[in-house]
Design a protein around this motif. Structure first.
Motif, PDB file in Angstrom:
ATOM      1  N   LEU A  19       0.828  -1.210   0.000  1.00  0.00           N
ATOM      2  CA  LEU A  19       0.000   0.000   0.000  1.00  0.00           C
ATOM      3  C   LEU A  19       0.864   1.262   0.000  1.00  0.00           C
ATOM      4  O   LEU A  19       0.596   2.204  -0.758  1.00  0.00           O
ATOM      5  CB  LEU A  19      -0.939   0.002   1.203  1.00  0.00           C
ATOM      6  CG  LEU A  19      -2.015  -1.095   1.213  1.00  0.00           C
ATOM      7  CD1 LEU A  19      -2.779  -1.070   2.529  1.00  0.00           C
ATOM      8  CD2 LEU A  19      -2.947  -0.967   0.033  1.00  0.00           C
ATOM      9  N   LEU A  23       1.173   3.996  -3.009  1.00  0.00           N
ATOM     10  CA  LEU A  23       0.902   5.401  -2.721  1.00  0.00           C
ATOM     11  C   LEU A  23       2.093   6.271  -3.100  1.00  0.00           C
ATOM     12  O   LEU A  23       1.946   7.314  -3.732  1.00  0.00           O
ATOM     13  CB  LEU A  23       0.552   5.591  -1.239  1.00  0.00           C
ATOM     14  CG  LEU A  23       0.331   7.020  -0.772  1.00  0.00           C
ATOM     15  CD1 LEU A  23      -0.849   7.657  -1.497  1.00  0.00           C
ATOM     16  CD2 LEU A  23       0.119   7.050   0.732  1.00  0.00           C
ATOM     17  N   THR A 145      -2.974  -0.080  -5.937  1.00  0.00           N
ATOM     18  CA  THR A 145      -2.975   1.112  -5.090  1.00  0.00           C
ATOM     19  C   THR A 145      -2.535   2.332  -5.890  1.00  0.00           C
ATOM     20  O   THR A 145      -3.152   3.402  -5.796  1.00  0.00           O
ATOM     21  CB  THR A 145      -2.068   0.904  -3.864  1.00  0.00           C
ATOM     22  OG1 THR A 145      -2.514  -0.247  -3.145  1.00  0.00           O
ATOM     23  CG2 THR A 145      -2.079   2.114  -2.953  1.00  0.00           C
ATOM     24  N   VAL A 149      -5.094   5.483  -6.503  1.00  0.00           N
ATOM     25  CA  VAL A 149      -4.805   6.868  -6.107  1.00  0.00           C
ATOM     26  C   VAL A 149      -4.874   7.785  -7.321  1.00  0.00           C
ATOM     27  O   VAL A 149      -5.490   8.857  -7.274  1.00  0.00           O
ATOM     28  CB  VAL A 149      -3.430   6.970  -5.410  1.00  0.00           C
ATOM     29  CG1 VAL A 149      -3.015   8.414  -5.201  1.00  0.00           C
ATOM     30  CG2 VAL A 149      -3.457   6.223  -4.079  1.00  0.00           C
TER      31      VAL A 149
END
Length: 169
Positions: A19, A23, A145, A149
């Motif tokens: 994660l 990110l 992820t 985003v």
């Protein structure tokens, strides 16, 4: 064939690392995109609103609100595209050609299936970053992820632009 979905998504990294890596890569891609836009002036007002995809997403937002747009654009699309491009296409291509050639090819196919020519450089970086994360992590959680985003930021932009346009006389 024969792959279990659990390891395909999780890979060999802990969930938290996947994660955070996704990110972090997303922030790098968004920063690079902002720099590219600033350098070449690619983001002129109104250009992005002309694509069929953007208009369709504005329709989703109009009919189903922010929740529907975020569910489709920031969850369903990243899951589906990462499974197809990094989970299947990249893995199969990397069996026959060197990994970075496979990554380059899947990135070109990925951007070719999007109808926002002004976003191609950022989409190319996103696809290469997702390929690198998939290879490093051994799974799809980190690239999902990254994609989630990126698409969340796009959804917020679409909502903001749509609201602004709807407020114009």
């Amino acid at each position: 064939r024969g792959a279990s979905l659990g390891p395909l998504f999780k890979g060999h990294w802990p969930v938290g690392r996947s994660l955070l890596a996704g990110l972090g890569m997303a922030l790098l891609v968004l920063l690079a995109g902002a720099i590219l836009v600033r350098l070449n002036g690619a983001a002129r007002p109104g250009i992005a609103l002309g694509s069929d995809t953007i208009r369709a997403l504005q329709g989703v937002y109009g009919l189903y609100g922010a929740g529907g747009l975020l569910l489709s654009l920031a969850l369903v699309v990243p899951l589906t595209e990462e499974l197809v491009f990094r989970g299947v296409y990249l893995r199969v291509a990397a069996r026959y050609v060197p990994f970075w050639l496979a990554a380059l090819i899947q990135a070109l196919v990925f951007i070719g299936l999007h109808d926002q020519a002004g976003a191609y450089p950022v989409l190319f970086l996103l696809a290469l970053g997702a390929a690198w994360l998939a290879r490093r992590s051994g799974g799809l959680l980190a690239p999902i992820t990254l994609h989630l985003v990126n698409n969340s930021v796009a959804a917020l932009a679409i909502m903001g632009i749509t609201r602004s346009l709807n407020m114009m006389p």
